[in-house]
Design an enzyme around this catalytic site. Structure first.
Site, PDB file in Angstrom:
ATOM      1  N   GLU A   1       0.845  -1.200   0.000  1.00  0.00           N
ATOM      2  CA  GLU A   1       0.000   0.000   0.000  1.00  0.00           C
ATOM      3  C   GLU A   1       0.875   1.242   0.000  1.00  0.00           C
ATOM      4  O   GLU A   1       1.874   1.309   0.718  1.00  0.00           O
ATOM      5  CB  GLU A   1      -0.879   0.090   1.269  1.00  0.00           C
ATOM      6  CG  GLU A   1      -1.956  -0.941   1.413  1.00  0.00           C
ATOM      7  CD  GLU A   1      -2.713  -0.754   2.724  1.00  0.00           C
ATOM      8  OE1 GLU A   1      -2.780   0.400   3.225  1.00  0.00           O
ATOM      9  OE2 GLU A   1      -3.219  -1.752   3.256  1.00  0.00           O
TER      10      GLU A   1
ATOM     11  N   GLU B   1      -8.718   8.168   7.304  1.00  0.00           N
ATOM     12  CA  GLU B   1      -9.000   8.946   6.100  1.00  0.00           C
ATOM     13  C   GLU B   1      -9.877   8.145   5.137  1.00  0.00           C
ATOM     14  O   GLU B   1      -9.628   6.961   4.896  1.00  0.00           O
ATOM     15  CB  GLU B   1      -7.689   9.317   5.399  1.00  0.00           C
ATOM     16  CG  GLU B   1      -6.759  10.178   6.232  1.00  0.00           C
ATOM     17  CD  GLU B   1      -7.233  11.612   6.328  1.00  0.00           C
ATOM     18  OE1 GLU B   1      -8.231  11.961   5.693  1.00  0.00           O
ATOM     19  OE2 GLU B   1      -6.573  12.381   7.045  1.00  0.00           O
TER      20      GLU B   1
ATOM     21  N   GLU C   1     -14.040   5.051  -0.038  1.00  0.00           N
ATOM     22  CA  GLU C   1     -14.957   4.131   0.641  1.00  0.00           C
ATOM     23  C   GLU C   1     -15.603   4.851   1.820  1.00  0.00           C
ATOM     24  O   GLU C   1     -14.929   5.520   2.588  1.00  0.00           O
ATOM     25  CB  GLU C   1     -14.184   2.895   1.119  1.00  0.00           C
ATOM     26  CG  GLU C   1     -13.483   2.142  -0.026  1.00  0.00           C
ATOM     27  CD  GLU C   1     -12.413   1.194   0.488  1.00  0.00           C
ATOM     28  OE1 GLU C   1     -12.741   0.340   1.335  1.00  0.00           O
ATOM     29  OE2 GLU C   1     -11.252   1.322   0.058  1.00  0.00           O
TER      30      GLU C   1
ATOM     31  N   LYS D   1     -15.170   3.385   6.226  1.00  0.00           N
ATOM     32  CA  LYS D   1     -13.904   3.219   6.934  1.00  0.00           C
ATOM     33  C   LYS D   1     -14.128   3.407   8.442  1.00  0.00           C
ATOM     34  O   LYS D   1     -15.031   4.123   8.853  1.00  0.00           O
ATOM     35  CB  LYS D   1     -12.881   4.248   6.451  1.00  0.00           C
ATOM     36  CG  LYS D   1     -12.319   3.950   5.071  1.00  0.00           C
ATOM     37  CD  LYS D   1     -11.345   2.807   5.138  1.00  0.00           C
ATOM     38  CE  LYS D   1     -10.650   2.627   3.803  1.00  0.00           C
ATOM     39  NZ  LYS D   1      -9.705   1.511   3.834  1.00  0.00           N
TER      40      LYS D   1
END
Length: 340
Positions: free
Chosen positions: A263, A323, A315, A318
């Site tokens: 990521e 964030e 999204e 979360k």
């Protein structure tokens, strides 16, 4: 000749349109994480078509979602598949439990999907679940060996919180509570030629300490070295973080193990001036360029580093405090900013 002229003209126009709207083919070294924590996201078949439209050749799934796996059949998109953290304790209990998991979530797709990696847990080292990671990795490797699936690499995912120190990069070391488990995991990875997955977020470091971490260092835009670590010069925080992991891995006996950046990204909203579409676009475009140059890092020049941008979509579910605007695309599949 006139027909050929018109064909050439049409191809030229199409190429111009193609480039103008940003449909640049992605390198096979860059993928995008497909998170699903949203109640307004498109169907998995549409998502896979979006990956194909933008030439994104790799996908990271955080769990074996059946709809996503079904949609990926025959897509020629390489898959990194995650085993959710909540499943680790159960799977660590027996070989049979892992056999059952593999039979349900991987085996049905082997003829239609290329699985590159199976990641056992996400950011659980150090922590209460860390003890389960290596047993599950070993059980999973047994299944892969039995089925002669050597191309599937078993790994796990670490965040920067696993490091006790990262500055300068040569001081990189795992936290004491992570050292023992990491030494054993790195020995496992080394014996099989498998990489360690790491999540690398210059945004987090910059947004938490902008007085000392400059924006150009975080965004790959510095034009001169910002950090000098003995003979090594660092122009960007990404390389410095990766090299801190390499240093920590060496100290834990895993100097020969490679990494996959599972990521990295930058949110486009949610934290004032630290998060704008312009900043997010600059980071991710430069990140893509940096990875596809295949230059490695100052500590490991020329090292092959596969990487994934986080994430495909904004999204809306979360966890609190996280964030929510890391997506390259809105749920309606329009780009938040151009990258590919």
């Amino acid at each position: 000749m006139e027909v050929l002229h018109w064909i050439a003209l049409i191809l030229s126009i199409l190429a111009t349109i193609h480039n103008h709207i940003g449909l640049v083919e992605a390198s096979t070294d860059i993928g995008v994480c497909y998170g699903m924590l949203g109640d307004d996201l498109p169907a998995a078949t549409e998502v896979v078509n979006l990956y194909k439209k933008y030439g994104i050749g790799k996908i990271r799934l955080f769990n074996p979602n059946p709809a996503a796996l079904h949609a990926l059949r025959g897509s020629n998109i390489d898959v990194t598949l995650g085993i959710p953290n909540e499943d680790l304790a159960n799977l660590a209990g027996s070989q049979g439990a892992v056999n059952t998991w593999f039979a349900a979530n991987v085996e049905p797709y082997l003829n239609d999907i290329v699985f590159n990696h199976i990641a056992v847990g996400n950011e659980v080292i150090p922590g209460s679940l860390a003890v389960h990671v290596l047993p599950v990795m070993k059980y999973l490797q047994n299944v892969i060996n039995d089925k002669n699936l050597d191309s599937i690499k078993v790994t796990t995912v670490l965040s920067g919180t696993a490091l006790a120190s990262s500055y300068p990069p040569s001081n990189g070391a795992f936290k004491p509570e992570a050292s023992n488990v990491m030494s054993a995991i790195l020995a496992f990875l080394s014996a099989r030629g498998s990489p360690l997955m790491i999540n690398v977020y210059p945004y987090s470091a910059y947004s938490s300490d902008p007085a000392n971490i400059h924006l150009d260092y975080a965004q790959f835009t510095a034009t001169s070295p910002v950090v000098q670590d003995r003979a090594l010069s660092y122009y960007n925080l990404f390389d410095a973080t990766v090299d801190a992991f390499f240093a920590a891995m060496e100290k834990a006996g895993g100097g020969g193990v490679g990494v996959v950046v599972s990521e990295s990204g930058w949110p486009s909203d949610g934290n004032g001036d630290f998060t704008t579409p312009e900043l997010a676009g600059t980071y991710n475009r430069n990140f893509l360029k940096h990875i596809t140059l295949k230059a490695g890092t100052p500590k490991r020049p020329g090292a092959y580093i596969e990487a994934y941008i986080f994430a495909m979509f904004n999204e809306n579910q979360k966890p609190s405090g996280v964030e929510r605007h890391f997506g390259l695309f809105y749920p309606n599949m329009q780009p938040v900013y151009p990258v590919f």
